[in-house]
Design an enzyme around this catalytic site. Structure first.
Site, PDB file in Angstrom:
ATOM      1  CG  HIS A 159      27.675  27.983 -15.867  1.00  0.00           C
ATOM      2  ND1 HIS A 159      26.659  28.570 -15.135  1.00  0.00           N
ATOM      3  CD2 HIS A 159      28.571  27.512 -14.959  1.00  0.00           C
ATOM      4  CE1 HIS A 159      26.943  28.460 -13.842  1.00  0.00           C
ATOM      5  NE2 HIS A 159      28.081  27.817 -13.702  1.00  0.00           N
ATOM      6  CG  ASP A 195      26.859  23.310 -10.096  1.00  0.00           C
ATOM      7  OD1 ASP A 195      27.802  22.559 -10.369  1.00  0.00           O
ATOM      8  OD2 ASP A 195      27.010  24.522  -9.800  1.00  0.00           O
ATOM      9  CG  HIS A 197      27.928  28.141  -9.613  1.00  0.00           C
ATOM     10  ND1 HIS A 197      28.794  27.110  -9.300  1.00  0.00           N
ATOM     11  CD2 HIS A 197      28.460  29.276  -9.088  1.00  0.00           C
ATOM     12  CE1 HIS A 197      29.827  27.601  -8.623  1.00  0.00           C
ATOM     13  NE2 HIS A 197      29.655  28.908  -8.471  1.00  0.00           N
ATOM     14  CG  ASP A 284      29.446  23.644  -7.297  1.00  0.00           C
ATOM     15  OD1 ASP A 284      28.330  23.087  -7.197  1.00  0.00           O
ATOM     16  OD2 ASP A 284      29.797  24.264  -8.325  1.00  0.00           O
TER      17      ASP A 284
HETATM   18  C1  6XA Z   1      33.289  32.026 -11.272  1.00  0.00           C
HETATM   19  C2  6XA Z   1      32.624  30.757 -10.915  1.00  0.00           C
HETATM   20  C3  6XA Z   1      32.488  29.702 -11.949  1.00  0.00           C
HETATM   21  C4  6XA Z   1      31.524  28.651 -11.494  1.00  0.00           C
HETATM   22  C5  6XA Z   1      31.653  27.362 -12.186  1.00  0.00           C
HETATM   23  C6  6XA Z   1      30.700  26.334 -11.671  1.00  0.00           C
HETATM   24  N1  6XA Z   1      34.211  32.052 -12.295  1.00  0.00           N
HETATM   25  N2  6XA Z   1      29.515  26.247 -12.196  1.00  0.00           N
HETATM   26  O1  6XA Z   1      30.963  25.546 -10.796  1.00  0.00           O
HETATM   27  O2  6XA Z   1      28.622  25.323 -11.858  1.00  0.00           O
HETATM   28 ZN    ZN Z   2      28.911  25.137  -9.901  1.00  0.00          ZN
END
Ligand code: 6XA
Ligand code: ZN
Length: 345
Positions: A159, A195, A197, A284
């Site tokens: 991110h 991932d 996200h 995840d």
């Molecule tokens: C909301 C979710 C954060 C996602 C972190 C993550 N605060 N990113 O696993 O790949």
């Molecule tokens: Zn993630």
């Protein structure tokens, strides 16, 4: 397959994140890496080695100098203002506001971040510089001729963009490694982000470039964090047009949908003919993940590794997310074992 690991990750041990309207214990915790390392040893995946120190130079190839210096100094500024507890931002610039960097630390946190889930702690700097070295040391293994390597990075990185942090990420470990491949003379590198996200930071860093192909399979940003990037129509800009692929999937997706997206990703990746592949390895997507809504099962991760091996290129796995802590080792290492099984065949 060799694993690169450093105990330095323990220095990122945030107390709380703001999630679902509550201040909760951080999901991104040191025990995550412990579980993965334990599984690496349990299945005898291969040697576990310490990273070398590459200095801050390779990090600054993908992150702006002002952002790096902000992260280096943020904790001390915060402690002077508030005392020695974790630093979290509280508000952000939106449409109609300006983006001048504030002088006060609270304003600086807002300026450089995009969520309230990513605490800066006393040990953040130590942990994130070590994580970048873990990624770079994995790359060094590929340079020495290994067909695959595992960089057990923590905290994660995908991110984090050229000048912002968030989503538990500070330095973009995968992007640092991909850039280092290029700087070592590679003409094309592919980053495949599995991932749950969207890898918004990785995409932002390389969006106008054609020498790093980015592909991300993730929960649809219309439903899921990070919400503001990762839509299917984002394909790159300028010279980068056509070199970025987003494959968003809806909440509830299981292996059938995931497999089709992964096949499309691999077709694009193989056609690009990269000299190496960096996998942003988040697990995840697991059915038991506490903050995610896909439904992959343990055995699907073996299949994922097998599919990734189809590139036939040296592949660096860089650890990203995954919060079903007890299952994390099985899921992450299943990808690596699936990869190894397919490569040896
Ligand atoms: C909301 C979710 C954060 C996602 C972190 C993550 N605060 N990113 O696993 O790949
Ligand atoms: Zn993630």
């Amino acid at each position: 397959m060799k694993t690169v690991y450093s105990d330095e990750h323990r220095h990122q041990d945030g107390k709380a994140e703001l999630i679902d309207g509550k201040l909760m214990p951080c999901f991104e915790m040191p025990r995550r890496a412990d579980m993965i390392l334990a599984r690496v040893k349990e299945v005898k995946l291969g040697e576990v080695i310490e990273p070398d120190d590459f200095g801050i130079g390779p990090v600054k190839r993908v992150h702006k100098a002002n952002f790096v210096e902000f992260l280096r100094g943020a904790w001390d500024l915060w402690v002077k203002q508030h005392g020695a507890y974790d630093a979290l931002p509280l508000n952000w610039a939106t449409r109609g506001m300006r983006t001048i960097e504030p002088e006060a630390i609270d304003g600086k946190l807002s300026h450089y971040s995009f969520d309230a889930g990513t605490p800066i702690t006393a040990g953040t700097w130590r942990a994130i510089t070590a994580a970048a070295n873990v990624a770079l040391s994995g790359l060094a293994l590929l340079a020495k001729g290994e067909s695959g390597a595992f960089s057990l990075c923590r905290p994660p990185g995908h991110h984090a963009g050229s000048d912002f942090y968030g989503g538990y990420c500070f330095f973009n470990n995968a992007a640092v490694a991909a850039q280092a491949f290029i700087d070592a003379g590679a003409r094309r590198v592919a980053v495949l982000d599995v991932d749950y996200h969207h890898g918004n930071g990785t995409q932002e860093i390389f969006y106008e470039r054609s020498d790093v192909l980015t592909i991300s399979i993730h929960a649809d940003p219309k439903q899921e964090f990070p919400y503001f990037l990762g839509h299917a129509d984002e394909a790159g800009a300028g010279k980068g047009t056509g070199f970025h692929l987003n494959l968003p999937l809806r909440w509830g997706s299981a292996w059938d949908k995931y497999e089709a997206a992964l096949a499309a990703a691999m077709t694009k990746l193989i056609a690009y003919e990269p000299e190496a592949v960096v996998v942003s390895l988040g697990v995840d997507t697991f059915e038991g993940d506490p903050i995610s809504k896909f439904r992959l099962r343990h055995e699907d991760y073996l299949r994922m590794g097998q599919a990734i091996a189809k590139s036939g290129k040296p592949t660096l796995f860089v650890m990203e997310g995954g919060y079903a802590v007890e299952a994390l080792g099985i899921n992450a290492v299943n990808v690596l074992m699936g990869y190894e099984q397919a490569v040896r065949r």
